[in-house]
Design an enzyme around this catalytic site. Structure first.
Site, PDB file in Angstrom:
ATOM      1  N   GLY A  10      29.093  35.889  38.438  1.00 45.45           N
ATOM      2  CA  GLY A  10      28.189  36.938  37.946  1.00 45.45           C
ATOM      3  C   GLY A  10      27.612  36.564  36.593  1.00 45.45           C
ATOM      4  O   GLY A  10      28.280  35.937  35.782  1.00 45.45           O
ATOM      5  N   ARG A  73      28.736  33.087  45.407  1.00 49.26           N
ATOM      6  CA  ARG A  73      29.116  32.676  46.758  1.00 49.26           C
ATOM      7  C   ARG A  73      29.085  31.158  46.897  1.00 49.26           C
ATOM      8  O   ARG A  73      28.955  30.640  47.994  1.00 49.26           O
ATOM      9  CB  ARG A  73      28.179  33.319  47.781  1.00 49.26           C
ATOM     10  N   ASP A 115      36.707  33.654  35.920  1.00 57.80           N
ATOM     11  CA  ASP A 115      37.949  33.206  36.567  1.00 57.80           C
ATOM     12  C   ASP A 115      37.709  32.353  37.819  1.00 57.80           C
ATOM     13  O   ASP A 115      38.328  31.301  37.986  1.00 57.80           O
ATOM     14  CB  ASP A 115      38.871  34.397  36.872  1.00 57.80           C
ATOM     15  N   THR A 137      32.404  36.138  30.982  1.00 57.91           N
ATOM     16  CA  THR A 137      32.445  37.326  31.834  1.00 57.91           C
ATOM     17  C   THR A 137      32.327  38.561  30.947  1.00 57.91           C
ATOM     18  O   THR A 137      32.918  38.607  29.861  1.00 57.91           O
ATOM     19  CB  THR A 137      33.730  37.455  32.677  1.00 57.91           C
ATOM     20  N   ASP A 139      33.733  41.127  31.655  1.00 59.37           N
ATOM     21  CA  ASP A 139      35.029  41.821  31.793  1.00 59.37           C
ATOM     22  C   ASP A 139      36.040  41.430  30.720  1.00 59.37           C
ATOM     23  O   ASP A 139      37.051  42.117  30.544  1.00 59.37           O
ATOM     24  CB  ASP A 139      35.646  41.521  33.170  1.00 59.37           C
ATOM     25  N   ASP A 141      38.267  39.173  30.740  1.00 64.72           N
ATOM     26  CA  ASP A 141      39.629  39.049  31.277  1.00 64.72           C
ATOM     27  C   ASP A 141      40.093  37.610  31.476  1.00 64.72           C
ATOM     28  O   ASP A 141      41.063  37.365  32.198  1.00 64.72           O
ATOM     29  CB  ASP A 141      39.755  39.843  32.592  1.00 64.72           C
ATOM     30  N   MET A 181      32.253  48.633  34.822  1.00 65.21           N
ATOM     31  CA  MET A 181      32.789  47.416  35.432  1.00 65.21           C
ATOM     32  C   MET A 181      34.140  47.065  34.821  1.00 65.21           C
ATOM     33  O   MET A 181      34.496  47.550  33.742  1.00 65.21           O
ATOM     34  CB  MET A 181      31.792  46.274  35.296  1.00 65.21           C
ATOM     35  N   ARG A 183      37.097  44.716  37.027  1.00 66.57           N
ATOM     36  CA  ARG A 183      37.812  44.648  38.319  1.00 66.57           C
ATOM     37  C   ARG A 183      39.316  44.774  38.133  1.00 66.57           C
ATOM     38  O   ARG A 183      39.965  45.563  38.786  1.00 66.57           O
ATOM     39  CB  ARG A 183      37.563  43.295  38.993  1.00 66.57           C
ATOM     40  N   GLN A 285      25.244  46.896  32.879  1.00 66.25           N
ATOM     41  CA  GLN A 285      26.186  46.304  31.913  1.00 66.25           C
ATOM     42  C   GLN A 285      26.057  44.791  31.845  1.00 66.25           C
ATOM     43  O   GLN A 285      26.516  44.159  30.911  1.00 66.25           O
ATOM     44  CB  GLN A 285      27.626  46.654  32.319  1.00 66.25           C
TER      45      GLN A 285
END
Ligand code: F6P
Length: 359
Positions: A10, A73, A115, A137, A139, A141, A181, A183, A285
């Protein structure tokens, strides 16, 4: 030296700043840079390698997205294509990728990703590909780095949205549940929920009790505060599974999350009788111009990746530790997400301020 650059997974604000820093740092060493378009697709399924020099990266530091395009993908180890009947087939095309990389005469790869991309880079490194990674990211994370670029911009966007919801929620005496967002980790929800004065913040790290959430809304009601803002990370989960969660199988390998806000909102309406609305902030975001913080971090990461290549430090990821940019071996990074520590100061601050964390 010929350096290839790839952006995978992403997108996140700051990707273009990394690309610019890599290209200029390489250029000033007399090296050449090339962009692989759409993750590794530009080597695997079409002729997508573009030369990148100062002219190509001029004026892109402040632009969101990635000038190279990306995909979540494009895992070469689990490459999905369609057979004649249109059925999806999965194949390991990592050898094709290494061969295409070598045929292009590249000496090094800068892989910018989260990740999933880091795992792919680690596996490619074990196959002999000379790679240096840059963590990306929204996120936040990725382990072994205090920050990933993109996070600060996402938090700013989310905070602004929460700020704007306050007045309408108050005018209508409503509860508004905002889905953000995140996950596996609730960094965005925690930072923006706290900064935006949310009343309830639900994180994947703290399974929530819907009764506790409703209790907070009721106690505000009794205190004359007839509206509430609930912030939920998309990966937030009820502690006893009492709320049925919507999860969709994404195209490719990653499950797509979504729906926690509407489930929580419905439960709040049923339990408290309060009129409740939802907002799923979604890809807003991920978009927009990176904040100054993210630009600077992205530029520093990009330049550090080229320094790592110059010193032959392959199989590593650059990261932030305090004021310093560090290098971490990829085997120490992959397979370990960075969750919000339950005893961290930000969690304690939220609790001290009376914010309900659902437990
Ligand atoms: O990993 C970043 C992220 O923003 C997650 O929070 C979210 O689940 C995911 O990307 C959504 O990605 P996409 O819609 O691009 O598949």
């Amino acid at each position: 030296m010929r350096i290839a650059i790839s952006t995978g997974g992403g997108d996140a604000p700051g990707l273009n700043a990394v690309i610019r820093a890599v290209v200029l740092s390489a250029y000033h060493r007399g090296w050449k840079s090339y962009g692989i378009q759409r993750g590794y697709e530009g080597l695997l399924s079409f002729n997508g390698v573009v030369p990148l020099g100062p002219a190509e990266v001029r004026g892109i530091t402040h632009l969101g997205g990635t000038i190279l395009g990306t995909t979540n993908r494009g895992n070469p180890f689990r490459y999905i294509s369609r057979d004649d009947q249109g059925e999806a087939i999965e194949r390991d095309r990592s050898d094709d990728l290494v061969a295409a990389f070598q045929a292009s005469g590249f000496d090094a790869l800068v892989s910018i990703g989260g990740d999933g991309s880091l795992q792919i880079s680690h596996d490619l490194w074990r196959k002999g590909l000379p790679v240096v990674c840059v963590p990306k990211t929204i996120d936040n994370d990725v382990s072994s780095t205090q920050r990933t670029f993109g996070f600060d911009t996402a938090v700013s966007t989310a905070t602004e949205a929460i700020d704007k919801l306050h007045s309408t929620a108050e005018s209508h005496d409503r509860v508004i549940v905002v889905e953000l967002m995140g996950r596996y980790a609730g960094w965005i929800a925690l930072y923006s929920g706290l900064s935006g004065s949310a009343d309830v913040i639900l994180l994947p790290e703290i399974p929530f009790d819907i009764e506790k959430v409703c209790g907070k809304i009721r106690s505000r009601e009794e205190a004359g505060r007839h509206f509430s803002i609930v912030v939920a990370a998309e990966g937030a989960r009820p502690k006893d599974g009492a709320i049925e969660l919507l999860e969709r199988r994404g195209v490719g390998t990653v499950d797509r999350l979504g729906g926690i806000a509407s489930k929580v909102a419905r439960a709040i309406e049923v339990h408290t009788g309060k009129e409740t609305r939802t907002l799923v902030l979604g890809h807003l975001q991920r978009g927009g111009s990176p904040t100054t913080y993210d630009r600077l971090l992205a530029l520093r990461f990009g330049a550090a990746a080229v320094r790592a290549i110059a010193e032959g430090a392959f199989g590593t990821m650059v990261g932030l530790n305090g004021q310093d940019i560090t290098r971490i071996p990829l085997e120490n990074v992959v397979g370990r997400a960075k969750f919000v520590p339950l005893d961290c100061d930000t969690i304690r601050t939220a609790r001290d301020l009376g914010i309900c964390l659902g437990d």
